[in-house]
Scaffold this motif. Sequence first.
Motif, PDB file in Angstrom:
ATOM      1  N   ARG B 162     -21.572 -12.065  -8.913  1.00  0.00           N
ATOM      2  CA  ARG B 162     -22.312 -11.015  -8.217  1.00  0.00           C
ATOM      3  C   ARG B 162     -21.421  -9.899  -7.705  1.00  0.00           C
ATOM      4  NH1 ARG B 162     -25.458 -15.260  -8.122  1.00  0.00           N
ATOM      5  NH2 ARG B 162     -27.712 -15.082  -7.790  1.00  0.00           N
ATOM      6  N   VAL B 163     -20.131 -10.103  -7.790  1.00  0.00           N
ATOM      7  CA  VAL B 163     -19.226  -9.059  -7.325  1.00  0.00           C
ATOM      8  C   VAL B 163     -19.076  -8.028  -8.435  1.00  0.00           C
ATOM      9  CG1 VAL B 163     -16.948  -8.509  -6.406  1.00  0.00           C
ATOM     10  CG2 VAL B 163     -18.043 -10.669  -5.798  1.00  0.00           C
ATOM     11  N   LEU B 164     -19.640  -6.884  -8.156  1.00  0.00           N
ATOM     12  CA  LEU B 164     -19.786  -5.802  -9.131  1.00  0.00           C
ATOM     13  C   LEU B 164     -18.450  -5.128  -9.418  1.00  0.00           C
ATOM     14  CD1 LEU B 164     -22.476  -4.347 -10.135  1.00  0.00           C
ATOM     15  CD2 LEU B 164     -22.058  -2.738  -8.299  1.00  0.00           C
ATOM     16  N   ASP B 165     -17.631  -5.091  -8.397  1.00  0.00           N
ATOM     17  CA  ASP B 165     -16.496  -4.200  -8.418  1.00  0.00           C
ATOM     18  C   ASP B 165     -15.331  -4.838  -7.668  1.00  0.00           C
ATOM     19  OD1 ASP B 165     -15.244  -1.734  -8.743  1.00  0.00           O
ATOM     20  OD2 ASP B 165     -17.092  -0.652  -8.248  1.00  0.00           O
ATOM     21  N   TRP B 166     -14.208  -5.031  -8.332  1.00  0.00           N
ATOM     22  CA  TRP B 166     -13.011  -5.538  -7.650  1.00  0.00           C
ATOM     23  C   TRP B 166     -12.035  -4.384  -7.546  1.00  0.00           C
ATOM     24  CZ3 TRP B 166     -13.255 -10.555  -6.013  1.00  0.00           C
ATOM     25  CH2 TRP B 166     -14.167 -11.402  -6.655  1.00  0.00           C
ATOM     26  N   GLU B 167     -11.672  -4.018  -6.350  1.00  0.00           N
ATOM     27  CA  GLU B 167     -10.747  -2.899  -6.180  1.00  0.00           C
ATOM     28  C   GLU B 167      -9.481  -3.422  -5.511  1.00  0.00           C
ATOM     29  OE1 GLU B 167     -11.673   0.543  -6.821  1.00  0.00           O
ATOM     30  OE2 GLU B 167      -9.610   1.102  -6.355  1.00  0.00           O
ATOM     31  N   ARG B 168      -8.327  -2.976  -6.040  1.00  0.00           N
ATOM     32  CA  ARG B 168      -7.076  -3.400  -5.424  1.00  0.00           C
ATOM     33  C   ARG B 168      -6.568  -2.329  -4.469  1.00  0.00           C
ATOM     34  NH1 ARG B 168      -5.630  -7.962  -6.134  1.00  0.00           N
ATOM     35  NH2 ARG B 168      -6.083  -9.092  -8.048  1.00  0.00           N
ATOM     36  N   SER B 169      -6.099  -2.749  -3.301  1.00  0.00           N
ATOM     37  CA  SER B 169      -5.465  -1.782  -2.413  1.00  0.00           C
ATOM     38  C   SER B 169      -4.084  -1.454  -2.978  1.00  0.00           C
ATOM     39  CB  SER B 169      -5.350  -2.348  -1.005  1.00  0.00           C
ATOM     40  OG  SER B 169      -4.569  -3.513  -1.012  1.00  0.00           O
ATOM     41  N   GLN B 170      -3.644  -0.251  -2.721  1.00  0.00           N
ATOM     42  CA  GLN B 170      -2.378   0.211  -3.278  1.00  0.00           C
ATOM     43  C   GLN B 170      -1.295   0.223  -2.211  1.00  0.00           C
ATOM     44  OE1 GLN B 170      -2.027   0.832  -6.565  1.00  0.00           O
ATOM     45  NE2 GLN B 170      -4.160   0.138  -6.671  1.00  0.00           N
ATOM     46  N   PRO B 171      -0.050  -0.052  -2.627  1.00  0.00           N
ATOM     47  CA  PRO B 171       1.028   0.070  -1.637  1.00  0.00           C
ATOM     48  C   PRO B 171       1.239   1.531  -1.250  1.00  0.00           C
ATOM     49  CG  PRO B 171       1.919  -0.414  -3.817  1.00  0.00           C
ATOM     50  CD  PRO B 171       0.426  -0.506  -3.931  1.00  0.00           C
ATOM     51  N   CYS B 172       1.886   1.715  -0.142  1.00  0.00           N
ATOM     52  CA  CYS B 172       2.146   3.054   0.393  1.00  0.00           C
ATOM     53  C   CYS B 172       3.111   3.805  -0.520  1.00  0.00           C
ATOM     54  CB  CYS B 172       2.750   2.872   1.786  1.00  0.00           C
ATOM     55  SG  CYS B 172       3.184   4.369   2.615  1.00  0.00           S
ATOM     56  N   ASP B 173       2.779   5.035  -0.888  1.00  0.00           N
ATOM     57  CA  ASP B 173       3.724   5.843  -1.661  1.00  0.00           C
ATOM     58  C   ASP B 173       4.203   7.023  -0.814  1.00  0.00           C
ATOM     59  OD1 ASP B 173       1.629   7.607  -1.605  1.00  0.00           O
ATOM     60  OD2 ASP B 173       1.112   7.426  -3.729  1.00  0.00           O
ATOM     61  N   LEU B 174       4.993   7.877  -1.424  1.00  0.00           N
ATOM     62  CA  LEU B 174       5.590   8.983  -0.651  1.00  0.00           C
ATOM     63  C   LEU B 174       4.515   9.884  -0.036  1.00  0.00           C
ATOM     64  CD1 LEU B 174       8.098  10.557   0.287  1.00  0.00           C
ATOM     65  CD2 LEU B 174       7.996  11.843  -1.858  1.00  0.00           C
ATOM     66  N   LYS B 175       3.471  10.138  -0.825  1.00  0.00           N
ATOM     67  CA  LYS B 175       2.391  10.996  -0.339  1.00  0.00           C
ATOM     68  C   LYS B 175       1.734  10.385   0.901  1.00  0.00           C
ATOM     69  CE  LYS B 175      -1.939  12.510  -2.163  1.00  0.00           C
ATOM     70  NZ  LYS B 175      -2.639  11.225  -2.105  1.00  0.00           N
ATOM     71  N   ASP B 176       1.508   9.081   0.823  1.00  0.00           N
ATOM     72  CA  ASP B 176       0.928   8.381   1.978  1.00  0.00           C
ATOM     73  C   ASP B 176       1.875   8.433   3.173  1.00  0.00           C
ATOM     74  OD1 ASP B 176      -1.381   7.688   0.631  1.00  0.00           O
ATOM     75  OD2 ASP B 176      -0.572   5.781  -0.070  1.00  0.00           O
ATOM     76  N   ALA B 177       3.167   8.241   2.890  1.00  0.00           N
ATOM     77  CA  ALA B 177       4.156   8.236   3.975  1.00  0.00           C
ATOM     78  C   ALA B 177       4.170   9.588   4.694  1.00  0.00           C
ATOM     79  CB  ALA B 177       5.538   7.907   3.420  1.00  0.00           C
ATOM     80  N   GLN B 178       3.980  10.652   3.934  1.00  0.00           N
ATOM     81  CA  GLN B 178       3.941  11.982   4.551  1.00  0.00           C
ATOM     82  C   GLN B 178       2.751  12.112   5.503  1.00  0.00           C
ATOM     83  OE1 GLN B 178       3.826  14.174   0.904  1.00  0.00           O
ATOM     84  NE2 GLN B 178       6.049  14.553   0.867  1.00  0.00           N
ATOM     85  N   ILE B 179       1.629  11.522   5.091  1.00  0.00           N
ATOM     86  CA  ILE B 179       0.442  11.565   5.954  1.00  0.00           C
ATOM     87  C   ILE B 179       0.653  10.694   7.183  1.00  0.00           C
ATOM     88  CG2 ILE B 179      -2.022  11.039   6.080  1.00  0.00           C
ATOM     89  CD1 ILE B 179      -1.924  11.476   2.913  1.00  0.00           C
ATOM     90  N   ASP B 193      13.348  12.850   1.525  1.00  0.00           N
ATOM     91  CA  ASP B 193      14.289  11.843   1.046  1.00  0.00           C
ATOM     92  C   ASP B 193      14.298  10.627   1.964  1.00  0.00           C
ATOM     93  OD1 ASP B 193      14.924  13.371  -1.077  1.00  0.00           O
ATOM     94  OD2 ASP B 193      16.776  14.199  -0.225  1.00  0.00           O
ATOM     95  N   LEU B 194      14.226  10.899   3.262  1.00  0.00           N
ATOM     96  CA  LEU B 194      14.208   9.804   4.229  1.00  0.00           C
ATOM     97  C   LEU B 194      12.914   8.991   4.076  1.00  0.00           C
ATOM     98  CD1 LEU B 194      15.557   8.393   6.667  1.00  0.00           C
ATOM     99  CD2 LEU B 194      14.304   9.970   8.138  1.00  0.00           C
ATOM    100  N   LEU B 195      11.803   9.706   3.918  1.00  0.00           N
ATOM    101  CA  LEU B 195      10.517   9.020   3.746  1.00  0.00           C
ATOM    102  C   LEU B 195      10.537   8.152   2.486  1.00  0.00           C
ATOM    103  CD1 LEU B 195       7.880  11.753   4.734  1.00  0.00           C
ATOM    104  CD2 LEU B 195       8.547   9.734   6.033  1.00  0.00           C
ATOM    105  N   ALA B 196      11.114   8.708   1.425  1.00  0.00           N
ATOM    106  CA  ALA B 196      11.200   7.955   0.166  1.00  0.00           C
ATOM    107  C   ALA B 196      12.021   6.685   0.371  1.00  0.00           C
ATOM    108  CB  ALA B 196      11.833   8.826  -0.915  1.00  0.00           C
ATOM    109  N   THR B 202      10.799  -0.667   2.512  1.00  0.00           N
ATOM    110  CA  THR B 202       9.730  -1.507   3.059  1.00  0.00           C
ATOM    111  C   THR B 202       8.866  -2.077   1.945  1.00  0.00           C
ATOM    112  OG1 THR B 202       8.319   0.429   3.255  1.00  0.00           O
ATOM    113  CG2 THR B 202       9.529  -0.218   5.227  1.00  0.00           C
ATOM    114  N   GLY B 203       9.182  -1.726   0.721  1.00  0.00           N
ATOM    115  CA  GLY B 203       8.380  -2.196  -0.404  1.00  0.00           C
ATOM    116  C   GLY B 203       6.970  -1.622  -0.372  1.00  0.00           C
ATOM    117  N   GLY B 204       6.802  -0.467   0.214  1.00  0.00           N
ATOM    118  CA  GLY B 204       5.482   0.175   0.247  1.00  0.00           C
ATOM    119  C   GLY B 204       4.499  -0.516   1.166  1.00  0.00           C
ATOM    120  N   ASN B 205       5.010  -1.300   2.096  1.00  0.00           N
ATOM    121  CA  ASN B 205       4.149  -1.972   3.070  1.00  0.00           C
ATOM    122  C   ASN B 205       3.740  -0.959   4.143  1.00  0.00           C
ATOM    123  OD1 ASN B 205       3.483  -3.395   5.564  1.00  0.00           O
ATOM    124  ND2 ASN B 205       4.057  -5.254   4.462  1.00  0.00           N
ATOM    125  N   THR B 206       2.466  -0.596   4.139  1.00  0.00           N
ATOM    126  CA  THR B 206       1.984   0.469   5.018  1.00  0.00           C
ATOM    127  C   THR B 206       2.285   0.174   6.486  1.00  0.00           C
ATOM    128  OG1 THR B 206       0.216   0.847   3.446  1.00  0.00           O
ATOM    129  CG2 THR B 206      -0.025   1.889   5.577  1.00  0.00           C
TER     130      THR B 206
END
Lengths: 214, 249
Positions: B162-179, B193-196, B202-206
């Motif tokens: 019954r689960v129509l849609d499986w969506e995976r959460s994404q790790p944090c990337d540079l764009k996210d880090a800027q936000i 560079d520091l954000l990157a 952190t392995g993209g751990n938000t």
Amino acid sequence: MAQQLQFATLTVPVPSNYQGFWDIIRQVGRAGKSWSILDVLGLTSGGVKAQSIREYVNKLLSGGYVTTTGIVKGSQQSLLYKLVKDQPEAPGLNRDGSPTKDRGIGRSQMWRSMKMLQAFNARELALYASTDDVKVTFETAQQYLTQLRRAGYLAEVSPAQLGGRYPRPATYRLIPTMNTGPLAPIVTRTDWVWDQNRRQVMGPEAGQAQRGAQ
Amino acid sequence: MTAQTKPVNPQAGGIAPLTNCVAFDALLERVTSRHKNLPAMAAFCGLAGDGKTTSATYGANKHRAYYVEVGSSWTLAKFCRSLSIELGIPAKGTIADMIDGIIGSLAHTQRPLIIDEFDHVVNRKYVENIREIHDKSGAAIVLIGEEELPFKLQRWERFHSRVLDWERSQPCDLKDAQILAKIYASGISLDDDLLAQVVEQTGGNTRRVSVSLYTMREQATLQGWKKIDVATWGKRPIHTGALPAKRVR
């Protein structure tokens, strides 16, 4: 005795009449049951006119929240209604059934976000509780958090850091047992916090309201 | 007092641009607007620390969703009571009574229900009751769970289908880090560079990115910095969440 009881109802401020009607409609209309205006009137605390309920039900009818299912047996004109669209907040509606401009949406969004976020300060809450349509400002979040903290909903995780180059607002979390339900606590004009779910005044004034009722 | 009232990005519309916010909002949109004959369940799964719940606030507010976070100790009865409270209906009677009430309320709502920490429901094995609520109410239900959730649910074939849609959460990337920098390190300019570097270490751990950015802001306060780049930060630690040295073999 009767006088005392009346006094008790008077000491409790109810900011929204519609919320009261709506709560009763949800109660009598549970599980698809039909109900009449009189059923709703019978559960109000008194002093309410059937006409006020009828006006609100007519708005609900135009807005598609209720439908008519027939006529009360033995009566000429008392209609029976059924709830078809359910939600915890009383719908704010104009006479034609269109939604009124709801000033409580930002507050609802803050309340929902508080339930979801582990810990938050006013800046984070303002950001996370904002949508494209309804923005929550830092000041609004700050005020609301201060009131809810005072009323006993929030625990302070880290205190505010005032002054200095980069002042920081206090960080809070919602105390799990204070997640009282879907309706966001309201700050009344007298700065009391009214819990719409528990239907009571919260915080230091709660004692006053109770003492007044005795 | 005035400094904190002026965000770098003055009310740019919440935090919509975070990758996971957009993904979760789109998931809610799909599940609430699906064809009536289709099942209305979806799942948002991913690693701890991806910021799943935090990102979900945006979509949840937009769709005025009901939200329940399941506790690890919750029995079915406790779940039913909590969900009843969230729906604003009486949390009384037997489990069957409460489930009837929940179905009755959800059947007439146009709002989706978000069940967070769904792994606990699986561990406590009351998955079938959630399916009953879904089937009889037709309400849109979105589950939030850990990376393994889709596999764990395979055991409950009727639920899984019954689960129509499986969506995976994404790790944090540079764009996210800027936000995130605008939220957690407001008032300070952090070099890309520091954000990157933060994202990488952190392995993209938000969650860890957020903590790191917060630490940087604290340091900036102490040191009187207005901006930080890789050189300024130097050898100061980044919150990587790595285990203490003793336990690394």
